[in-house]
Write a protein that holds these residues in place. Structure first.
Motif, PDB file in Angstrom:
ATOM      1  N   ASN A   1       0.820  -1.209   0.000  1.00  0.00           N
ATOM      2  CA  ASN A   1       0.000   0.000   0.000  1.00  0.00           C
ATOM      3  C   ASN A   1       0.851   1.255   0.000  1.00  0.00           C
ATOM      4  OD1 ASN A   1      -2.399  -1.412  -0.005  1.00  0.00           O
ATOM      5  ND2 ASN A   1      -2.614  -1.412   2.217  1.00  0.00           N
ATOM      6  N   GLN A   2       1.935   1.236   0.772  1.00  0.00           N
ATOM      7  CA  GLN A   2       2.833   2.387   0.797  1.00  0.00           C
ATOM      8  C   GLN A   2       3.441   2.637  -0.584  1.00  0.00           C
ATOM      9  OE1 GLN A   2       5.648   1.501   3.893  1.00  0.00           O
ATOM     10  NE2 GLN A   2       4.240   2.071   5.549  1.00  0.00           N
ATOM     11  N   MET A   3       3.808   1.540  -1.267  1.00  0.00           N
ATOM     12  CA  MET A   3       4.392   1.689  -2.596  1.00  0.00           C
ATOM     13  C   MET A   3       3.355   2.229  -3.579  1.00  0.00           C
ATOM     14  SD  MET A   3       7.081   1.532  -4.391  1.00  0.00           S
ATOM     15  CE  MET A   3       8.146   0.646  -3.245  1.00  0.00           C
ATOM     16  N   HIS A   4       2.125   1.711  -3.520  1.00  0.00           N
ATOM     17  CA  HIS A   4       1.068   2.203  -4.402  1.00  0.00           C
ATOM     18  C   HIS A   4       0.772   3.679  -4.131  1.00  0.00           C
ATOM     19  CE1 HIS A   4       0.397  -1.599  -6.221  1.00  0.00           C
ATOM     20  NE2 HIS A   4      -0.142  -2.178  -5.173  1.00  0.00           N
ATOM     21  N   GLN A   5       0.729   4.039  -2.841  1.00  0.00           N
ATOM     22  CA  GLN A   5       0.469   5.428  -2.493  1.00  0.00           C
ATOM     23  C   GLN A   5       1.593   6.339  -2.964  1.00  0.00           C
ATOM     24  OE1 GLN A   5      -0.199   5.294   1.713  1.00  0.00           O
ATOM     25  NE2 GLN A   5      -2.173   4.248   1.525  1.00  0.00           N
ATOM     26  N   TYR A   6       2.827   5.834  -2.872  1.00  0.00           N
ATOM     27  CA  TYR A   6       3.975   6.622  -3.339  1.00  0.00           C
ATOM     28  C   TYR A   6       3.871   6.876  -4.841  1.00  0.00           C
ATOM     29  CZ  TYR A   6       8.741   7.443  -4.994  1.00  0.00           C
ATOM     30  OH  TYR A   6       9.847   7.946  -5.638  1.00  0.00           O
ATOM     31  N   HIS A   7       3.599   5.817  -5.608  1.00  0.00           N
ATOM     32  CA  HIS A   7       3.489   5.976  -7.060  1.00  0.00           C
ATOM     33  C   HIS A   7       2.285   6.846  -7.424  1.00  0.00           C
ATOM     34  CE1 HIS A   7       6.792   3.426  -8.199  1.00  0.00           C
ATOM     35  NE2 HIS A   7       6.302   2.390  -7.545  1.00  0.00           N
ATOM     36  N   ALA A   8       1.172   6.662  -6.691  1.00  0.00           N
ATOM     37  CA  ALA A   8      -0.007   7.484  -6.961  1.00  0.00           C
ATOM     38  C   ALA A   8       0.264   8.950  -6.656  1.00  0.00           C
ATOM     39  CB  ALA A   8      -1.186   6.988  -6.132  1.00  0.00           C
ATOM     40  N   ALA A   9       0.998   9.212  -5.564  1.00  0.00           N
ATOM     41  CA  ALA A   9       1.326  10.595  -5.211  1.00  0.00           C
ATOM     42  C   ALA A   9       2.218  11.225  -6.277  1.00  0.00           C
ATOM     43  CB  ALA A   9       2.010  10.640  -3.846  1.00  0.00           C
ATOM     44  N   ARG A  10       3.204  10.460  -6.767  1.00  0.00           N
ATOM     45  CA  ARG A  10       4.082  10.990  -7.814  1.00  0.00           C
ATOM     46  C   ARG A  10       3.290  11.266  -9.097  1.00  0.00           C
ATOM     47  NH1 ARG A  10       9.470  10.850  -7.972  1.00  0.00           N
ATOM     48  NH2 ARG A  10       9.435  10.343 -10.201  1.00  0.00           N
ATOM     49  N   THR A  11       2.379  10.345  -9.439  1.00  0.00           N
ATOM     50  CA  THR A  11       1.549  10.554 -10.627  1.00  0.00           C
ATOM     51  C   THR A  11       0.665  11.771 -10.457  1.00  0.00           C
ATOM     52  OG1 THR A  11       1.536   8.165 -11.042  1.00  0.00           O
ATOM     53  CG2 THR A  11      -0.154   9.480 -12.147  1.00  0.00           C
ATOM     54  N   LEU A  12       0.096  11.925  -9.259  1.00  0.00           N
ATOM     55  CA  LEU A  12      -0.756  13.080  -8.988  1.00  0.00           C
ATOM     56  C   LEU A  12       0.029  14.377  -9.117  1.00  0.00           C
ATOM     57  CD1 LEU A  12      -3.343  14.437  -7.977  1.00  0.00           C
ATOM     58  CD2 LEU A  12      -2.609  13.928  -5.647  1.00  0.00           C
ATOM     59  N   ILE A  13       1.230  14.404  -8.553  1.00  0.00           N
ATOM     60  CA  ILE A  13       2.061  15.618  -8.608  1.00  0.00           C
ATOM     61  C   ILE A  13       2.433  15.945 -10.046  1.00  0.00           C
ATOM     62  CG2 ILE A  13       4.314  16.561  -7.979  1.00  0.00           C
ATOM     63  CD1 ILE A  13       4.046  14.976  -5.331  1.00  0.00           C
ATOM     64  N   ARG A  14       2.826  14.920 -10.804  1.00  0.00           N
ATOM     65  CA  ARG A  14       3.192  15.157 -12.204  1.00  0.00           C
ATOM     66  C   ARG A  14       1.989  15.641 -13.009  1.00  0.00           C
ATOM     67  NH1 ARG A  14       6.799   9.693 -13.368  1.00  0.00           N
ATOM     68  NH2 ARG A  14       8.713  10.377 -12.302  1.00  0.00           N
ATOM     69  N   GLY A  15       0.831  15.012 -12.765  1.00  0.00           N
ATOM     70  CA  GLY A  15      -0.373  15.442 -13.474  1.00  0.00           C
ATOM     71  C   GLY A  15      -0.768  16.856 -13.129  1.00  0.00           C
TER      72      GLY A  15
ATOM     73  N   ASP B   1      -4.484  -1.065  -8.563  1.00  0.00           N
ATOM     74  CA  ASP B   1      -4.536  -0.739  -7.144  1.00  0.00           C
ATOM     75  C   ASP B   1      -4.712   0.747  -6.880  1.00  0.00           C
ATOM     76  OD1 ASP B   1      -4.195  -3.386  -6.074  1.00  0.00           O
ATOM     77  OD2 ASP B   1      -2.116  -3.298  -6.729  1.00  0.00           O
ATOM     78  N   THR B   2      -4.550   1.570  -7.900  1.00  0.00           N
ATOM     79  CA  THR B   2      -4.690   3.019  -7.712  1.00  0.00           C
ATOM     80  C   THR B   2      -5.735   3.592  -8.663  1.00  0.00           C
ATOM     81  OG1 THR B   2      -2.812   3.373  -9.227  1.00  0.00           O
ATOM     82  CG2 THR B   2      -2.328   3.319  -6.869  1.00  0.00           C
ATOM     83  N   LEU B   3      -6.639   2.730  -9.131  1.00  0.00           N
ATOM     84  CA  LEU B   3      -7.567   3.106 -10.188  1.00  0.00           C
ATOM     85  C   LEU B   3      -8.448   4.292  -9.807  1.00  0.00           C
ATOM     86  CD1 LEU B   3      -8.447   2.197 -13.032  1.00  0.00           C
ATOM     87  CD2 LEU B   3     -10.183   0.765 -11.934  1.00  0.00           C
ATOM     88  N   PHE B   4      -8.844   4.376  -8.536  1.00  0.00           N
ATOM     89  CA  PHE B   4      -9.763   5.424  -8.105  1.00  0.00           C
ATOM     90  C   PHE B   4      -9.042   6.636  -7.525  1.00  0.00           C
ATOM     91  CE2 PHE B   4     -12.267   1.522  -8.066  1.00  0.00           C
ATOM     92  CZ  PHE B   4     -13.391   1.914  -8.769  1.00  0.00           C
TER      93      PHE B   4
END
Length: 368
Positions: free
Chosen positions: A127-141, A304-307
């Motif tokens: 979950n931490q890894m998914h949240q990390y990647h999701a946060a990076r994607t969010l920041i880049r977006g 895992d980060t679809l939503f």
């Protein structure tokens, strides 16, 4: 109760990786297999006849609910991620499953215990890894979405500084306003729907028929839209416009995924579900809206980060549609999930049948 006298049966029980306990109506241990001895750190002779409560120095097992569901009601009970500390000070996290059984007119509880410490640690790390990647994607977006309007605002402001023509100055000011509004719209979409649902009784099939009509307008690939409705479903109290928005967004995503597929099809299904549970959330009676397509499926790295906001694999997509959909469904006290593999993707929307739309309740996770 004596241990089994059948050698092979006894060997099977004792070689199970799952701990098996047989408890009487006082929660005294009447039977235990070898896995119990390994887990609890006590020999079988010490376990037999021991009250279950006494083998822990601390625990979160709800014995009252265990007695109510398993013994009185005869309904299977589960409790997930129960933290316990044994009398030798070892800590563990367990999954429990209890079932009532009868023997010689007496009622017993068959209790299965499985240690899940490693699974919990793995889930936390995952979950931490998914949240990390999701946060990076969010920041880049966000950086991408913000950079363009800011560039326009800066350029217009520079022109405005040196422009003497009033018409040109007005055009620069208008450009600044438009780009500022664009940024405001982005922030509003990230925050999700700001207004609470305006709920009223409605026929869900009328809502879905509107989705079908609107979707056909976008159906350039002539994808087949199929309907599998349960006509006995009564009216449900929802915000019809918002739920229509949720379903329409998912159907349009499916249409885009099926572009160029001559055999593409989407199926809308409605059903009634009872005692729907996700974690501690329970809906005693729920409407299931299911959207299924036979497209390529969702990429593994997105599942895992679809939503999460800004998560998308579509060119030009904002990645906010499913995040907003989840917010709307949760405002109705419902649940939304997705399951996908190559050739099959299904979104499941569960909405509670309740006058105020808040039929999802929190209960102790030990439940039937």
């Amino acid at each position: 109760m004596a241990q089994s006298t059948h050698p092979f049966l006894n060997a099977l029980w004792h070689n199970l990786a799952t701990c098996i306990l047989l408890l009487d109506d006082k929660f005294t241990i009447q039977y235990a297999n070898n896995s119990c001895s390994e887990l609890f750190g006590l020999g079988l002779k010490r376990l037999i006849g021991q009250p279950l409560n006494d083998i822990f120095s601390h625990h979160h097992i709800d014995f009252e609910r265990l007695a109510q569901y398993a013994l009185e009601d005869g309904v299977d009970c589960q409790q997930h991620r129960v933290d316990v500390v044994f009398i030798d000070s070892r800590a563990a996290t367990l999954n429990l499953h209890a079932r009532r059984i009868h023997h010689q007119s007496n009622a017993f509880i068959l209790l299965e215990c499985r240690r899940i410490d490693d699974e919990v640690r793995f889930d936390q790390a995952s979950n931490q890894m998914h949240q990390y990647h999701a946060a990076r994607t969010l920041i880049r977006g966000l950086a991408h979405e913000i950079k363009n309007p800011l560039g326009g605002i800066r350029g217009a402001a520079q022109l405005l500084q040196y422009e003497s023509c009033q018409q040109e100055r007005d055009q620069c000011a208008q450009l600044i306003i438009e780009q500022a509004d664009r940024l405001t719209e982005l922030v509003d979409r990230l925050l999700g729907p700001s207004q609470l649902p305006n709920k009223a009784p409605c026929n869900i099939h009328q809502t879905l028929e509107s989705v079908v009509k609107l979707s056909m307008l976008d159906n350039a690939s002539q994808v087949s839209l199929r309907k599998d409705y349960d006509p006995s479903i009564p009216d449900i109290v929802i915000d019809q416009a918002k739920i229509q928005q949720v379903v329409l967004n998912i159907v349009r995503n499916a249409l885009q995924a099926l572009e160029g597929n001559d055999e593409g099809n989407i199926t809308l299904t409605t059903r009634i579900k009872h005692r729907m549970r996700q974690g501690k959330r329970l809906m005693k009676k729920a409407l299931l809206i299911q959207i299924i397509d036979n497209g390529p499926g969702i990429a593994e790295e997105l599942k895992d980060t679809l939503f999460y906001p800004m998560i998308t694999n579509k060119d030009g997509g904002s990645g906010l549609g499913l995040s907003i959909a989840q917010t709307i469904v949760e405002q109705h006290g419902g649940l939304i999930d997705c399951d996908s593999w190559p050739g099959h993707t299904e979104f499941n929307i569960y909405l509670p049948f309740d006058n105020n739309g808040m039929g999802a309740t929190n209960e102790n996770s030990l439940a039937s």
